[in-house]
Design a protein around this motif. Structure first.
Motif, mmCIF file in Angstrom:
data_model
loop_
_atom_site.group_PDB
_atom_site.id
_atom_site.type_symbol
_atom_site.label_atom_id
_atom_site.label_comp_id
_atom_site.label_asym_id
_atom_site.label_seq_id
_atom_site.Cartn_x
_atom_site.Cartn_y
_atom_site.Cartn_z
ATOM 1 N N ALA A 136 63.072 1.028 18.968
ATOM 2 C CA ALA A 136 62.634 2.180 20.149
ATOM 3 C C ALA A 136 62.196 1.035 21.282
ATOM 4 N N ALA A 176 63.544 7.712 25.642
ATOM 5 C CA ALA A 176 63.180 6.795 25.154
ATOM 6 C C ALA A 176 61.891 6.881 24.419
ATOM 7 N N ASP A 177 60.652 5.499 24.186
ATOM 8 C CA ASP A 177 59.998 5.942 23.044
ATOM 9 C C ASP A 177 58.698 5.934 24.077
ATOM 10 N N ILE A 178 58.338 4.821 24.922
ATOM 11 C CA ILE A 178 56.888 4.230 25.874
ATOM 12 C C ILE A 178 57.987 4.339 26.959
ATOM 13 N N ILE A 181 55.358 11.553 25.120
ATOM 14 C CA ILE A 181 55.768 10.112 25.210
ATOM 15 C C ILE A 181 54.604 9.685 25.301
#
Lengths: 354, 116
Positions: A238, A279-281, A314
């Protein structure tokens, strides 16, 4: 005579303002963000909410029960064992102990391991050491563990790195040379970041945090986006991308990612590219102006971050350390300001985390 | 969050707006943001559904303390016999139906080569 309320300036010291003055600062700060970012300013009900926060006499405020959000921790354990350059309090703990303190004493939702230099490049030659520390952390903790470091393209330029320094070349009008140095630095930085992060994935790592992305300008941001893309293709990590500033500096000026010019992007445009990279965050930054009141600064920060949250698919974990996200530029941030910024970001900007 | 001394930064934000980590369900909600890019409302609803509690209960320490003990997914105080570290994470991965990299590594080690 109108009642006056204590309001901090951007450097943290208190001044006194009437409710009308606070409201005027809120509107001016929000409209500054709206004008620069070409986004909507806050509305009347949001100004009312912020005014209530600033006139509330409580030392610490909080979100309503049930509105809590997830916390991620840039800088990791350096705030415990580091020096005051990172607001560290110099407690001689191992990094494993520092993470355990955050998990069990500070009730951290996630935690982060990082090297004391906190840049990806210097981790490369000591990666085996970092892998061992991470292995021990992962065995003995429960919360998700990030490994955090800065892309820090500055380390690839003279005198620290192999390429010419754009900050030296540009004043000499060596534009092409400065651009070439940045393009070469991007290639090396991507290689280093992917190498280190892959090694961390190999030993069981959960996640990585590219912190202060864009600190060296558009090339810094470009390197990070390409590293994210490669890591999402080759690992299950992540990835959080946190920014260095609200605006991408055009140190190169012509760099693009997927057809979008990077220089000049604000958070609500940055997040679209971060999302495209995989990307996740995303961690947007809005800088604090020390000569303006925190009413002006917080309204401005919330306006930018609200637009970013609305543009994103996200989770958004806004950067809220000292000097960003509606917190004063003071290394031991006043908790009245920090808690008000927390509440404003959750209740108005609707962030997914801090 | 970011730079700041422990009292002024993680503790202040935690008190004002944090979920509460393993005191409550903060780590579980964080896991869903990381594993599936879930926004906060979606992640909370997912975890609440798995635990069969309300979203508001996720950050209530009196509710979550008991649930964490019952499910043996790790508690914040030092209780002999409760799942610790990787043991708790293995149970959390099962509970949430996600893969946790360090747990997958443990499984590989447990099924590794023998001399039999």
């Amino acid at each position: 005579m109108a009642e006056k309320y204590p309001v901090r300036m951007g450097d943290g010291h208190f001044v006194e303002m009437t409710a009308d003055e606070i409201r005027a600062h809120l509107i001016e700060g929000s409209e500054d963000a709206a004008d620069r970012g070409k986004i909507a300013p806050l509305d009347d009900s949001e100004y009312d909410f912020l005014l209530d926060l600033f006139t509330n006499p409580a030392r610490v405020v909080g979100v309503p029960q049930g509105h809590e959000v997830v916390l991620t921790h840039d800088i990791g354990t350096l705030r415990l064992d580091g020096d005051q350059g990172n607001s560290g309090v110099g407690i001689p703990l191992s990094r494993l102990q520092g993470i355990q303190v955050h998990e069990r004493a500070f009730a951290a939702d996630t935690m982060e391991l990082g090297h004391v230099d906190y840049s990806w490049k210097p981790v490369k030659p000591i990666i085996a050491q970092e892998q061992q520390v991470l292995e021990n952390v992962l065995l003995s903790t429960i919360v998700p563990i990030f490994y955090g470091a800065m892309p820090n393209l500055g380390l690839y330029y003279a005198p620290d790195g192999p390429f010419g320094n754009p900050s030296d070349l540009l004043p000499m009008a060596k534009i092409d040379e400065a651009r070439e140095a940045q393009e070469l630095a991007v290639e090396h930085a991507v290689r280093d970041m992917v190498y280190v992060a892959t090694k961390l994935w190999d030993v069981g790592g959960d996640a990585i945090n590219f912190d202060t992305t864009g600190a060296a300008g558009d090339a810094d941001f470009k390197a990070t986006l390409h590293a994210v893309e490669q890591l999402k293709d080759s690992t299950g990590l992540a990835i959080e991308v946190g920014m260095a500033g609200e605006f991408i500096l055009g140190m190169h000026g012509k760099l693009e990612y997927e057809g979008t010019r990077l220089a000049g992007l604000f958070p609500h445009d940055q997040v679209k590219l971060v999302e495209k990279a995989g990307a996740d965050i995303f961690g947007p930054v809005v800088n604090t102006n020390t000569s303006r009141s925190m009413a002006w600064n917080l309204a401005r920060a919330v306006t930018f971050v609200k637009a970013c949250v609305e543009a994103s698919n996200i989770p958004i974990h806004v950067n809220m350390g000292m000097g960003v996200g509606g917190s004063p530029v003071f290394e031991t941030p006043p908790i009245d300001s920090v808690s008000r910024a927390s509440v404003a970001m959750v209740e108005i900007a609707r962030v997914d985390g801090l | 969050m970011g730079v700041g001394d422990p009292y002024g930064m993680p503790i202040a934000h935690g008190v004002a707006a944090g979920m509460g980590g393993i005191r409550t369900a903060g780590d579980l909600v964080a896991r869903m943001q990381l594993a599936q890019k879930m926004r906060i409302s979606e992640a909370k609803a997912f975890v609440a559904d798995k635990l069969r509690i309300s979203v508001q209960d996720l950050s209530d320490v009196t509710v979550m303390r008991e649930i964490r003990e019952d499910l043996d997914i790790g508690v914040i105080t030092s209780v002999p016999g409760c799942a610790k570290g990787i043991e708790a994470k293995a149970r959390i991965a099962d509970l949430l139906g996600i893969k946790i990299n360090s747990v997958e590594r443990l499984k590989r080690k447990l099924s590794g080569p023998t001399r039999d």
